[in-house]
Design a protein around this motif. Structure first.
Motif, PDB file in Angstrom:
ATOM      1  N   SER A   2       0.829  -1.197   0.000  1.00  0.00           N
ATOM      2  CA  SER A   2       0.000   0.000   0.000  1.00  0.00           C
ATOM      3  C   SER A   2       0.867   1.251   0.000  1.00  0.00           C
ATOM      4  O   SER A   2       1.991   1.261   0.491  1.00  0.00           O
ATOM      5  CB  SER A   2      -0.909   0.007   1.233  1.00  0.00           C
ATOM      6  OG  SER A   2      -0.128   0.038   2.419  1.00  0.00           O
ATOM      7  N   VAL A   3       0.316   2.315  -0.587  1.00  0.00           N
ATOM      8  CA  VAL A   3       1.017   3.588  -0.656  1.00  0.00           C
ATOM      9  C   VAL A   3       0.453   4.510   0.423  1.00  0.00           C
ATOM     10  O   VAL A   3      -0.759   4.646   0.567  1.00  0.00           O
ATOM     11  CB  VAL A   3       0.850   4.239  -2.050  1.00  0.00           C
ATOM     12  CG1 VAL A   3       1.499   5.611  -2.081  1.00  0.00           C
ATOM     13  CG2 VAL A   3       1.463   3.344  -3.113  1.00  0.00           C
ATOM     14  N   SER A  99       9.081  -0.091 -10.811  1.00  0.00           N
ATOM     15  CA  SER A  99       7.758  -0.469 -10.333  1.00  0.00           C
ATOM     16  C   SER A  99       7.349   0.374  -9.130  1.00  0.00           C
ATOM     17  O   SER A  99       6.194   0.814  -9.024  1.00  0.00           O
ATOM     18  CB  SER A  99       7.752  -1.956  -9.964  1.00  0.00           C
ATOM     19  OG  SER A  99       6.498  -2.368  -9.483  1.00  0.00           O
ATOM     20  N   ILE A 100       8.288   0.632  -8.222  1.00  0.00           N
ATOM     21  CA  ILE A 100       7.999   1.467  -7.049  1.00  0.00           C
ATOM     22  C   ILE A 100       7.641   2.882  -7.490  1.00  0.00           C
ATOM     23  O   ILE A 100       6.680   3.488  -7.001  1.00  0.00           O
ATOM     24  CB  ILE A 100       9.204   1.476  -6.088  1.00  0.00           C
ATOM     25  CG1 ILE A 100       9.395   0.090  -5.454  1.00  0.00           C
ATOM     26  CG2 ILE A 100       9.023   2.537  -5.000  1.00  0.00           C
ATOM     27  CD1 ILE A 100      10.673  -0.054  -4.647  1.00  0.00           C
ATOM     28  N   GLN A 102       6.352   3.863 -10.268  1.00  0.00           N
ATOM     29  CA  GLN A 102       5.017   3.892 -10.868  1.00  0.00           C
ATOM     30  C   GLN A 102       3.937   4.035  -9.801  1.00  0.00           C
ATOM     31  O   GLN A 102       2.901   4.642 -10.047  1.00  0.00           O
ATOM     32  CB  GLN A 102       4.768   2.628 -11.689  1.00  0.00           C
ATOM     33  CG  GLN A 102       5.489   2.607 -13.026  1.00  0.00           C
ATOM     34  CD  GLN A 102       5.125   1.361 -13.826  1.00  0.00           C
ATOM     35  OE1 GLN A 102       5.647   0.281 -13.587  1.00  0.00           O
ATOM     36  NE2 GLN A 102       4.219   1.536 -14.770  1.00  0.00           N
ATOM     37  N   ARG A 103       4.190   3.477  -8.624  1.00  0.00           N
ATOM     38  CA  ARG A 103       3.215   3.570  -7.525  1.00  0.00           C
ATOM     39  C   ARG A 103       3.270   4.929  -6.835  1.00  0.00           C
ATOM     40  O   ARG A 103       2.242   5.537  -6.564  1.00  0.00           O
ATOM     41  CB  ARG A 103       3.454   2.466  -6.496  1.00  0.00           C
ATOM     42  CG  ARG A 103       3.116   1.067  -6.945  1.00  0.00           C
ATOM     43  CD  ARG A 103       2.931   0.140  -5.751  1.00  0.00           C
ATOM     44  NE  ARG A 103       4.074   0.165  -4.835  1.00  0.00           N
ATOM     45  CZ  ARG A 103       5.142  -0.634  -4.934  1.00  0.00           C
ATOM     46  NH1 ARG A 103       5.209  -1.511  -5.923  1.00  0.00           N
ATOM     47  NH2 ARG A 103       6.124  -0.569  -4.070  1.00  0.00           N
ATOM     48  N   ILE A 104       4.472   5.396  -6.508  1.00  0.00           N
ATOM     49  CA  ILE A 104       4.574   6.590  -5.660  1.00  0.00           C
ATOM     50  C   ILE A 104       4.530   7.893  -6.456  1.00  0.00           C
ATOM     51  O   ILE A 104       4.303   8.960  -5.888  1.00  0.00           O
ATOM     52  CB  ILE A 104       5.847   6.543  -4.787  1.00  0.00           C
ATOM     53  CG1 ILE A 104       7.114   6.618  -5.633  1.00  0.00           C
ATOM     54  CG2 ILE A 104       5.849   5.313  -3.889  1.00  0.00           C
ATOM     55  CD1 ILE A 104       8.392   6.709  -4.808  1.00  0.00           C
ATOM     56  N   GLN A 106       2.363   8.526  -9.096  1.00  0.00           N
ATOM     57  CA  GLN A 106       1.218   8.139  -9.916  1.00  0.00           C
ATOM     58  C   GLN A 106       0.907   9.216 -10.956  1.00  0.00           C
ATOM     59  O   GLN A 106       0.811  10.391 -10.648  1.00  0.00           O
ATOM     60  CB  GLN A 106       0.010   7.891  -9.017  1.00  0.00           C
ATOM     61  CG  GLN A 106       0.189   6.693  -8.103  1.00  0.00           C
ATOM     62  CD  GLN A 106      -0.971   6.502  -7.144  1.00  0.00           C
ATOM     63  OE1 GLN A 106      -1.951   7.244  -7.174  1.00  0.00           O
ATOM     64  NE2 GLN A 106      -0.853   5.513  -6.264  1.00  0.00           N
ATOM     65  N   ARG A 147       7.017  -6.658 -14.283  1.00  0.00           N
ATOM     66  CA  ARG A 147       6.333  -5.843 -13.280  1.00  0.00           C
ATOM     67  C   ARG A 147       5.492  -4.735 -13.909  1.00  0.00           C
ATOM     68  O   ARG A 147       4.568  -4.219 -13.288  1.00  0.00           O
ATOM     69  CB  ARG A 147       7.359  -5.209 -12.329  1.00  0.00           C
ATOM     70  CG  ARG A 147       8.131  -6.198 -11.474  1.00  0.00           C
ATOM     71  CD  ARG A 147       9.197  -5.457 -10.669  1.00  0.00           C
ATOM     72  NE  ARG A 147      10.068  -6.349  -9.917  1.00  0.00           N
ATOM     73  CZ  ARG A 147       9.838  -6.754  -8.678  1.00  0.00           C
ATOM     74  NH1 ARG A 147       8.751  -6.343  -8.050  1.00  0.00           N
ATOM     75  NH2 ARG A 147      10.692  -7.551  -8.055  1.00  0.00           N
ATOM     76  N   ARG A 429       9.513   3.843  -0.104  1.00  0.00           N
ATOM     77  CA  ARG A 429       8.891   3.002  -1.134  1.00  0.00           C
ATOM     78  C   ARG A 429       7.365   2.988  -1.034  1.00  0.00           C
ATOM     79  O   ARG A 429       6.691   2.492  -1.947  1.00  0.00           O
ATOM     80  CB  ARG A 429       9.444   1.574  -1.075  1.00  0.00           C
ATOM     81  CG  ARG A 429       9.061   0.767   0.138  1.00  0.00           C
ATOM     82  CD  ARG A 429       9.608  -0.652   0.033  1.00  0.00           C
ATOM     83  NE  ARG A 429      11.054  -0.648  -0.138  1.00  0.00           N
ATOM     84  CZ  ARG A 429      11.740  -1.637  -0.705  1.00  0.00           C
ATOM     85  NH1 ARG A 429      11.110  -2.688  -1.168  1.00  0.00           N
ATOM     86  NH2 ARG A 429      13.046  -1.576  -0.800  1.00  0.00           N
ATOM     87  N   LYS A 430       6.819   3.544   0.049  1.00  0.00           N
ATOM     88  CA  LYS A 430       5.356   3.567   0.190  1.00  0.00           C
ATOM     89  C   LYS A 430       4.811   4.971   0.441  1.00  0.00           C
ATOM     90  O   LYS A 430       3.653   5.132   0.821  1.00  0.00           O
ATOM     91  CB  LYS A 430       4.924   2.629   1.314  1.00  0.00           C
ATOM     92  CG  LYS A 430       5.505   2.960   2.684  1.00  0.00           C
ATOM     93  CD  LYS A 430       5.055   1.951   3.734  1.00  0.00           C
ATOM     94  CE  LYS A 430       5.634   2.312   5.106  1.00  0.00           C
ATOM     95  NZ  LYS A 430       5.214   1.351   6.145  1.00  0.00           N
ATOM     96  N   LEU A 432       3.713   8.456  -1.120  1.00  0.00           N
ATOM     97  CA  LEU A 432       3.309   9.087  -2.375  1.00  0.00           C
ATOM     98  C   LEU A 432       4.029  10.421  -2.535  1.00  0.00           C
ATOM     99  O   LEU A 432       4.062  11.241  -1.618  1.00  0.00           O
ATOM    100  CB  LEU A 432       1.803   9.302  -2.366  1.00  0.00           C
ATOM    101  CG  LEU A 432       1.108   9.611  -3.686  1.00  0.00           C
ATOM    102  CD1 LEU A 432       1.172   8.409  -4.615  1.00  0.00           C
ATOM    103  CD2 LEU A 432      -0.345   9.999  -3.414  1.00  0.00           C
TER     104      LEU A 432
END
Length: 539
Positions: A2-3, A99-100, A102-104, A106, A147, A429-430, A432
């Motif tokens: 989860s972010v 990949s990280i 791309q999540r943080i 966004q 990923r 890593r989590k 944003l």
């Protein structure tokens, strides 16, 4: 994973940053660490430190991302060629970090398809090369390429022609399509720095480190020059994240320490990119093209998508050569341009010349070398990073790449904690990353007046005002080159925008008419120096 959800924040208000920095100095309040260098690495270190609970100050002698961090290929990628060099661990790390990101980040890290065309040799299909490429791409997918949510695939000649209709049809035998990602490097750096500020850090651009006071063999105070004034700030630790300028910071710190760091050799490698009108290449995807007579390849990347499915521009890069000139603003020479254009012209049914080039940028990679790496091609030198630590309060991080900035920062802070003591585990890593605040943008937009900016420019008065108030832009070049990419992608259009932008900045910053004219002249001089160097080969 989860972010962590966080508020948008208000960016970087430079006046507030300076006020808080001077207040700390006036109170003789020692901060935990001062990070020197406002590129992506330094911004990443400042963010990780703030999240771990350290009192951190980030200083940059120029603008944020004004060095290498605004002059990359804009790719967030694993580096397919590193597999060919046998550095599987680096590829895995980079693909994990992609990949990280791309999540943080966004919406700011865009999936980018890449075409690897296969060319015939003497009219024959090169089966050995095709098999080697296929094996490399399977290895890439296995190392972490999967990923991104897509795997590579083989293309027939017709499929290649559909994606890149101007490739030389007589020489195309087929190809492969694989996936990586890209991001605006300067924007990413600014977002990381703004997130650090949101989490409690101070971040000040145009703030030079001029000296370090060492007491009893340990770091005690940094001497800073900012806006014509001097500031002495006590600190328990200094982190050198100055990239190709790391040795200069060493000269200010290392000699007086009770436990000096080992000598460092940074080998600057120049990477040049050029921008051309998209209509000259008409590719729908990014491409990897071989360089004739060299065992390298270059990227051809379409940019600025239009509503009708076309693009406005495309850029070509990068070179990878030793650089022996000034570290500040390395030039893009006529030889660099010819090297890049030759690769495209050899692969496509086109005849692109220097007259077609509408933008250039040139950056220096800080390659960390050993005695074995001082000779040979810079392209063959590892892109791994290196962290050195002195218990006297000095940490140095050099090398790496844009994609791996977060893991580099985590490694650096793990070393810092050995000096300052552990606070909190790494959480970057989590977390944003901050983006431009939509409420602030709406407020500025509702009060915007007529700015005389060209209608065909994507730059707006709202962008300029936001850059000044919330992104610490204080010079014309900050807005035209890094808060937007207009100068890099279309220099003539940027020059057309320069005067109306200068009037907006004059109003926001309280410039005198003399200062506004100086800013215009400085930017004009930059444009002319790029043109002269490109045409005359001046380094």
């Amino acid at each position: 994973m989860s972010v962590r959800k966080v508020h948008a924040g208000s960016g970087i208000d430079r006046n507030v940053m300076l006020e808080q920095l001077r207040a700390k100095a006036d109170r003789s309040e020692a901060v935990d660490l001062v990070v020197v260098g406002g590129g992506i690495t330094g911004a990443g270190v400042a963010l990780d430190a703030a999240l771990r609970g350290f009192d951190v100050v980030l200083v940059e002698r120029g603008d944020f991302a004004s060095g290498t961090s605004s002059k990359s290929s804009k790719l967030v990628h694993g580096g397919l060629r590193y597999l060919q060099q046998g550095d599987v661990a680096l590829v895995r790390e980079a693909l994990r970090e992609r990949s990280i990101l791309q999540r943080i980040a966004q919406g700011r890290v865009e999936v980018l398809p890449f075409l690897l065309p296969i060319f015939t040799k003497d009219g024959l299909f090169p089966r050995r090369i095709a098999r080697a490429l296929g094996s490399a791409l399977w290895a890439y997918d296995t190392a972490g390429g999967w990923r991104i949510g897509r795997l590579h695939r083989r293309l027939r000649k017709s499929g290649v022609a559909k994606m890149a209709p101007l490739l030389n049809s007589d020489r195309i035998a087929g190809g492969y399509l694989y996936y990586d990602a890209r991001a605006d490097d300067a924007r990413l750096t600014l977002d990381v720095a703004a997130t650090a500020v949101r989490e409690g850090a101070l971040a000040v651009n145009y703030c030079s480190l001029t000296g370090v006071t060492v007491n009893s063999g340990a770091v005690n105070t940094v001497e800073l020059d900012v806006d014509g004034s001097h500031i002495s700030l006590q600190t328990r630790c200094v982190v050198n994240a100055a990239g190709v300028w790391a040795e200069r910071v060493d000269d200010l710190v290392n000699g007086e320490l009770a436990e000096p760091l080992p000598a460092l050799t940074v080998r600057p490698a120049r990477g040049v990119h050029v921008t051309i009108p998209w209509e000259l290449v008409q590719t729908q995807v990014a491409m990897v093209l071989p360089v004739p007579g060299d065992k390298r390849s270059v990227f051809l990347i379409p940019d600025k998508p239009q509503l009708d499915g076309t693009f406005d521009v495309a850029y070509i890069g990068t070179t990878d050569t030793d650089h022996s000139g000034t570290l500040d603003d390395p030039a893009c020479t006529s030889d660099d341009v010819e090297y890049l254009l030759r690769s495209v012209n050899a692969a496509m049914e086109s005849s692109i010349t220097q007259d077609h080039v509408i933008g250039v940028w040139s950056g220096l990679r800080p390659l960390v070398t050993s005695d074995d790496d001082t000779e040979g091609r810079t392209a063959d030198v590892s892109r791994r990073h290196r962290v050195d630590m002195s218990s006297s309060g000095y940490v140095r991080v050099v090398g790496g790449k844009l994609t791996t900035y977060r893991s580099m920062a985590e490694d650096t802070l793990n070393h810092v904690e050995r000096i300052l003591g552990k606070r909190k585990p790494c959480s970057t890593r989590k977390t944003l990353l901050a983006d431009r605040n939509p409420q602030l943008l709406d407020s500025i937009r509702s009060n915007a007046s007529s700015s005389n900016l060209p209608l065909h420019s994507t730059l707006t008065e709202t962008d300029v005002v936001y850059a000044v108030r919330h992104e610490a832009a204080i010079h014309l070049v900050d807005v035209l080159t890094r808060r937007s990419r207009l100068h890099l992608l279309h220099r003539d259009l940027a020059m057309e925008c320069a005067e109306p932008v200068s009037f907006i900045m004059q109003r926001e910053l309280g410039w005198s008419e003399s200062t506004r004219q100086q800013e215009l002249q400085s930017y004009t001089d930059l444009c002319h120096s790029e043109i002269d160097a490109m045409r005359e080969g001046i380094q």
